[in-house]
Write a protein that holds these residues in place. Structure first.
Motif, PDB file in Angstrom:
ATOM      1  N   GLN A 134      12.243  -2.643 -16.771  1.00  0.00           N
ATOM      2  CA  GLN A 134      12.029  -3.982 -16.235  1.00  0.00           C
ATOM      3  C   GLN A 134      11.275  -3.916 -14.916  1.00  0.00           C
ATOM      4  OE1 GLN A 134      12.638  -6.836 -17.802  1.00  0.00           O
ATOM      5  NE2 GLN A 134      11.752  -7.970 -16.110  1.00  0.00           N
ATOM      6  N   LYS A 183       9.197  -1.550 -13.953  1.00  0.00           N
ATOM      7  CA  LYS A 183       7.807  -1.173 -14.259  1.00  0.00           C
ATOM      8  C   LYS A 183       7.029  -2.377 -14.758  1.00  0.00           C
ATOM      9  CE  LYS A 183       8.603   3.664 -15.394  1.00  0.00           C
ATOM     10  NZ  LYS A 183       8.569   4.680 -16.474  1.00  0.00           N
ATOM     11  N   LYS A 184       7.673  -3.192 -15.578  1.00  0.00           N
ATOM     12  CA  LYS A 184       7.028  -4.383 -16.126  1.00  0.00           C
ATOM     13  C   LYS A 184       6.710  -5.382 -15.011  1.00  0.00           C
ATOM     14  CE  LYS A 184       7.633  -7.707 -19.847  1.00  0.00           C
ATOM     15  NZ  LYS A 184       8.549  -8.208 -20.887  1.00  0.00           N
ATOM     16  N   GLU A 185       7.641  -5.546 -14.078  1.00  0.00           N
ATOM     17  CA  GLU A 185       7.433  -6.470 -12.957  1.00  0.00           C
ATOM     18  C   GLU A 185       6.309  -5.993 -12.054  1.00  0.00           C
ATOM     19  OE1 GLU A 185      11.259  -6.754 -11.097  1.00  0.00           O
ATOM     20  OE2 GLU A 185      12.065  -8.039 -12.681  1.00  0.00           O
ATOM     21  N   LYS A 186       6.214  -4.693 -11.826  1.00  0.00           N
ATOM     22  CA  LYS A 186       5.145  -4.149 -10.991  1.00  0.00           C
ATOM     23  C   LYS A 186       3.776  -4.427 -11.607  1.00  0.00           C
ATOM     24  CE  LYS A 186       6.961  -0.278  -8.360  1.00  0.00           C
ATOM     25  NZ  LYS A 186       6.914   1.174  -8.186  1.00  0.00           N
ATOM     26  N   LYS A 187       3.677  -4.300 -12.918  1.00  0.00           N
ATOM     27  CA  LYS A 187       2.400  -4.511 -13.602  1.00  0.00           C
ATOM     28  C   LYS A 187       1.969  -5.972 -13.567  1.00  0.00           C
ATOM     29  CE  LYS A 187       2.462  -0.690 -16.850  1.00  0.00           C
ATOM     30  NZ  LYS A 187       2.472  -0.300 -18.259  1.00  0.00           N
ATOM     31  N   THR A 188       2.920  -6.894 -13.567  1.00  0.00           N
ATOM     32  CA  THR A 188       2.583  -8.315 -13.637  1.00  0.00           C
ATOM     33  C   THR A 188       2.360  -8.950 -12.274  1.00  0.00           C
ATOM     34  OG1 THR A 188       4.920  -8.940 -13.716  1.00  0.00           O
ATOM     35  CG2 THR A 188       3.796  -8.660 -15.822  1.00  0.00           C
ATOM     36  N   LYS A 189       2.749  -8.266 -11.204  1.00  0.00           N
ATOM     37  CA  LYS A 189       2.532  -8.829  -9.863  1.00  0.00           C
ATOM     38  C   LYS A 189       1.051  -8.838  -9.527  1.00  0.00           C
ATOM     39  CE  LYS A 189       6.922  -7.962  -7.629  1.00  0.00           C
ATOM     40  NZ  LYS A 189       7.610  -7.272  -6.546  1.00  0.00           N
ATOM     41  N   LYS A 190       0.585  -9.952  -8.972  1.00  0.00           N
ATOM     42  CA  LYS A 190      -0.814 -10.092  -8.575  1.00  0.00           C
ATOM     43  C   LYS A 190      -1.046  -9.373  -7.260  1.00  0.00           C
ATOM     44  CE  LYS A 190      -3.499 -13.642  -6.598  1.00  0.00           C
ATOM     45  NZ  LYS A 190      -3.854 -12.737  -5.615  1.00  0.00           N
ATOM     46  N   LYS A 191      -2.087  -8.609  -7.204  1.00  0.00           N
ATOM     47  CA  LYS A 191      -2.447  -7.923  -5.963  1.00  0.00           C
ATOM     48  C   LYS A 191      -3.067  -8.937  -5.005  1.00  0.00           C
ATOM     49  CE  LYS A 191      -3.221  -3.601  -8.327  1.00  0.00           C
ATOM     50  NZ  LYS A 191      -4.202  -2.677  -8.843  1.00  0.00           N
ATOM     51  N   GLU A 249      -6.827  -9.624  -5.231  1.00  0.00           N
ATOM     52  CA  GLU A 249      -7.308  -9.884  -6.577  1.00  0.00           C
ATOM     53  C   GLU A 249      -7.669 -11.363  -6.709  1.00  0.00           C
ATOM     54  OE1 GLU A 249      -5.133  -9.490 -10.770  1.00  0.00           O
ATOM     55  OE2 GLU A 249      -4.816  -7.785  -9.455  1.00  0.00           O
TER      56      GLU A 249
END
Length: 71
Positions: A54, A56-64, A67
């Motif tokens: 979970q 890892k999934k949250e890290k991937k979906t966070k907007k930089k 960006e």
């Protein structure tokens, strides 16, 4: 008393293949104990695996911050 899951039970709970669970075990993402020819996964280790996935999934979906927004 500790509860344990088989690889097949974890695969069914995650809706993935038996091979996918073995991949996570062999890569060190999912802790398991080998007993003879089979692996067993403790309830606690399975819970830890779910929490880590979970995160890892949250890290991937966070907007930089730098960006651009896409519409």
């Amino acid at each position: 008393m500790r509860e344990f899951f088989s690889v097949q039970e974890v695969a069914k709970l995650l809706n993935v293949s038996h091979s996918a669970v073995l991949y996570h075990i062999r890569s060190g993402n999912l802790k398991a104990v080998q007993v003879g020819k089979i692996y067993i996964i403790s309830k606690e280790d399975f819970g830890d695996f779910l929490k880590n996935q979970q995160k890892k999934k949250e890290k991937k979906t966070k907007k930089k911050p730098d960006e651009p927004l896409l519409f």
